[in-house]
Each structure stands twice: as C-alpha cells, then as structure tokens.
Design an enzyme around this catalytic site. Sequence first.
Site, PDB file in Angstrom:
ATOM      1  N   ARG A  44      -0.927  -9.335 -19.945  1.00 35.79           N
ATOM      2  CA  ARG A  44      -1.930  -9.374 -18.868  1.00 35.79           C
ATOM      3  C   ARG A  44      -1.298  -9.434 -17.481  1.00 35.79           C
ATOM      4  O   ARG A  44      -1.920  -9.071 -16.508  1.00 35.79           O
ATOM      5  CB  ARG A  44      -2.870 -10.561 -19.065  1.00 35.79           C
ATOM      6  CG  ARG A  44      -2.182 -11.897 -18.941  1.00 35.79           C
ATOM      7  CD  ARG A  44      -3.134 -13.035 -19.187  1.00 35.79           C
ATOM      8  NE  ARG A  44      -2.423 -14.297 -19.116  1.00 35.79           N
ATOM      9  CZ  ARG A  44      -1.651 -14.762 -20.078  1.00 35.79           C
ATOM     10  NH1 ARG A  44      -1.493 -14.091 -21.200  1.00 35.79           N
ATOM     11  NH2 ARG A  44      -1.020 -15.911 -19.938  1.00 35.79           N
ATOM     12  N   THR A  45      -0.044  -9.925 -17.429  1.00 33.29           N
ATOM     13  CA  THR A  45       0.583 -10.007 -16.107  1.00 33.29           C
ATOM     14  C   THR A  45       1.496  -8.832 -15.836  1.00 33.29           C
ATOM     15  O   THR A  45       2.248  -8.827 -14.897  1.00 33.29           O
ATOM     16  CB  THR A  45       1.413 -11.287 -15.981  1.00 33.29           C
ATOM     17  OG1 THR A  45       2.403 -11.265 -17.005  1.00 33.29           O
ATOM     18  CG2 THR A  45       0.566 -12.506 -16.088  1.00 33.29           C
ATOM     19  N   GLN A  46       1.429  -7.832 -16.709  1.00 30.71           N
ATOM     20  CA  GLN A  46       2.375  -6.749 -16.530  1.00 30.71           C
ATOM     21  C   GLN A  46       1.890  -5.651 -15.591  1.00 30.71           C
ATOM     22  O   GLN A  46       2.600  -4.702 -15.331  1.00 30.71           O
ATOM     23  CB  GLN A  46       2.804  -6.194 -17.887  1.00 30.71           C
ATOM     24  CG  GLN A  46       3.622  -7.248 -18.610  1.00 30.71           C
ATOM     25  CD  GLN A  46       4.157  -6.782 -19.930  1.00 30.71           C
ATOM     26  OE1 GLN A  46       3.826  -5.711 -20.388  1.00 30.71           O
ATOM     27  NE2 GLN A  46       4.983  -7.593 -20.539  1.00 30.71           N
TER      28      GLN A  46
END
Lengths: 289, 236
Positions: free
Chosen positions: A65-67
């Site tokens: 999700r933080t990529q």
Amino acid sequence: MIPRRTAHERVIGPGVVPHGVDPEHDALYRGRTARGTVTDEVLRGVRGRPFTIDGKAREKAPATRTQTPYVTGTSALGLKYAGGVLLATDTLACYGSTKRYKSVERVKRVNDKCAIAFTGELSDFAYVCDLLEELTTEDFCEDDGTTRDAEEIYQYLTRVMYNRRSKFDPLWNSFVVAGYDAKGEAFCGTVGMIGTHYADDHVAAGFGNHIARPIFREFYKPDLTEEEAVEIMKSALYACVMRDKQMMNKFQIAKVTKEGVSIGEPFAVPTEWGYEKFYNPTKFSPGGW
Amino acid sequence: MFRNQYDQDMLTWSPQGRLHQVEYAMEAVKQGSTVVACGNQNCVVLAALKRKQSKLSSMQGKLFGVNERVGVAVSGLSTDSATLVKLLREESVREEFVFGRVASPSKLASLVSKSLQISTRESAGRPCGVGLVIVGSSEDTGCQILQTCPSGDVCQMWCTAIGARSQSARTHLEKHLDELKVATVNKVIHIALRALSESNVDSEELTSEACELATVESNLYVSKSPEEVQVYLDQL
C-alpha cells in the site's frame, strides 16, 4: 454456469477452477497434492478448489500500500551562502495531480544546527519527522550537552532510507538536509528515496534537480551574501514554478545560520506567461502536439 | 560461610540501606590490577599493570581501543570486562554506521553505566565485577577521563587510579594535580608511570613487559608498544 477462476494472485489463491475447464491451470497444479503425483484421470471427478483468501499467505507477502505515493510535494532546494544555508520549497501537497493542500510547510526544523526539506509522500515525511523527534528526545535525555549536527542527521536519514528500501518498502521521499557539521562549517546535502546521498554547495531534490541546479551552478560562489543567495533562490523557484505542474506560486525559504533555524513566511514570485513561444509551444518540436 | 543474611541476592536491602552484592562487586574491582589515568584538556594517559595467570602464561592485556579516539582500561573480573568492551565497540561501530561519527567518550560511558545499573536491580544475574576507566576526546569537550563502577556510577575525573593498591597511586596523582593541568604528554606519561610504580608490588621495578601504556592526544587514541614503554621507563 461454469465456475471460473476469479483470482490470479498467488497469495489470494487460485480461485474456483474445476478440472478440465482450464488446462493451463490443471498443468500448473498437476502433481502438487500431498498424496503425490496425481494423473488427469484421477482429477477428472474432483471438484475445483474453493475460492479462499489465505490470510497466512497474505501476511507473508510484502505490504504494497505504501509503494505508490498519494499526496506528494515536489522540488526542494538547498543553497549555501557565506553566513549559512538556505532551504526553499513551495507549500503545496498534491493528491495525484490535484493541487489539494496548499498551505503545507514542507520544511522541518530538526534542531538548532539542522533543518530538512522534503519531496515526495507527505505521510512518509510525517513518519520521518516522528523518527527525528524521537532522536532529538533521546539526545535530550542523554543530557550530555551535544546535539546531532546536520551531517549526522544526513547520515541517519541515509541509513533509514536505505534500510526501508532493503525491506522492499521504501519511504517515498527525498530530502535536502541543511545546517552545520561537526567542525562548524555549513553543510548542504541530499538524500534520495533509496539511500543515495551526496553533499554539495547547492543541492535540489525532486524535479528541481533538473531545473534549479543549472541556475545554482551558474550563479553560485562561496562568498554569496544572504541577499544574493535569496535572489538566486527566487530565480530558481521561478524557473521551477514555470515548468513544474505540481508546483504552486507560494514558497517558503528557511535559513540555517549559527543563530539557529528560521523558517520564513510564504511569498509569491512574479510570473510571466506572455512569452511568445508559449503561444505555440510545439512549433519547433516536430512530433509534439 | 555467609557474611550476613542480606547479601544473597540483588533484591534484598540490608537494614542499613546497602546492597551487599553491589559492594562485593566493588571489592572485586579492588582486587584487580592497578590502572592509572591522568591528563588534562589536551592529552590523557592510561597506564596499567598487567598480570599473568601463572609463570607459564603470558600477560593479560588490560587496555582496549574502542574507536580511533577512545580507549578503555579495565580492572576486576576480566571476563566481565570483555563483555563491556564488546558492548562499547559495538556501540561505537553502530554510531559510526548510523551517524557517521566517532562515538564520544561520554556517550559510551553513559551506555556502560546503563548496562551496569540494570544488573543492580534485577534478580537474574549479578553486577559486573569490573571497573572501567574510559579515556578519549571529542570536539565539544576535549580530552576526558571517565570512571565507572559496578553500581553504575560514572564520574568524570582529572586523574584516577583503580585496582589493587591504587591508593598510593592516587596519593601520588593528588600531589601532582596542578602540574598535570599544564603538562605535556611526556610529562603526563612520566607522572602516570611513577604513580603506577607506587602501586606496584613492594620494591619491584616496573618493566615494559608488566605495564601497558596508551595516550589520547589530538583526537587520537594510541597504544604504546613495549619498546616505546621501555623508553619512557628509562627516562624515569
């Protein structure tokens, strides 16, 4: 109705696939049961695997999700002058291409010897700020009269960024670190998203690296006064805001001097859109539209 | 067999408000061989008497370099000290990796102090029976001597001596305190070696084999070789 495979992701599971519907899938799973090699004949009567979400397997998979960044700031600039170091950013945080948050201070004072400015994901920057706060608190509790100087913060951020990159979960930021090193000399450095880093007399992170640095290279000299440095910074910001769609005409300049860190009030630079070539920007670039 | 009923573990206070286990650990430091440290803002000297287990063994080292600017001398249980020296070196490497800095002596001393203090208030384990003299320099403070004790106490000293018969060394250092404050390295080394010989076993002369010497000067910790030590001993 023929049941069809609904998910392709390995971590979610193969989905419902009765034998014979998808030969490719059959080939993939042939011989993979606990009982050993299973032939096509045996499998023919077997029902398809149920669709399940394998929680355990999902936990094992890296978080994604933080990529991709969501809310981002663009360029950050740093420039040394005779009495200290300047940092400059605009005050915009974009949601994709939307100019969503227009009064975000993108500079953080770390301590009296150091300030940082960021590009990239706003929330990741908030996380980095937390880390730096923690570090400052630790140092305060140590109570040995020393504070981390800019070079140490720079090195620390490098380690943090590289470490997160090595976990395949990078912090989506790059930084400009400004301040003083252990010898009391002005320091200006940049740390990239994957831990790349260098120090120079002037640096820029983000898109500004392409636009502002040529200006810095042309005008920088070691004995710049503050006024001259601010002028150069403003012309660099002007060049950036004219070319970078994620930048807005509201800037802040922070300076780190021997007296400490001061972050200036937001200001705008006069812009000029009446250039002749703006009317037909692709006239001299064949293939453009 | 037991001295009293309050010294069986770390958690029991004596009615006088003492922790006997910690005091025993401090006794262990007094059993160790002598370490002397003295100096001023510009230079610091560490000197130590070495011992050997038996006539058949080699001398046991007592001075350890921690990083390029900091060294440590130990007195007491040598195996306990090995753990602490390892701790110091690891912290030093970590500091260098994470912050790109040579760890300062005060930071290292406070780390040792924390580690020692924990063992004085937990039932598992025992206090470390070792005293450390950490010497080094940093940009902010100049040269420093820091002395730790098994209770977790850390003191910054101008001069200090710990270990067996260290009182006579301390007396010698006290006499030369004013002289030390303005002394050059060579002078400090002479004072340190004289103080050390005061603590040596009666009427025995210091030999380069039996003593160890290190200096911190212009931000550099240097351990002296036996040949160099011999040169200084000859000058005494």
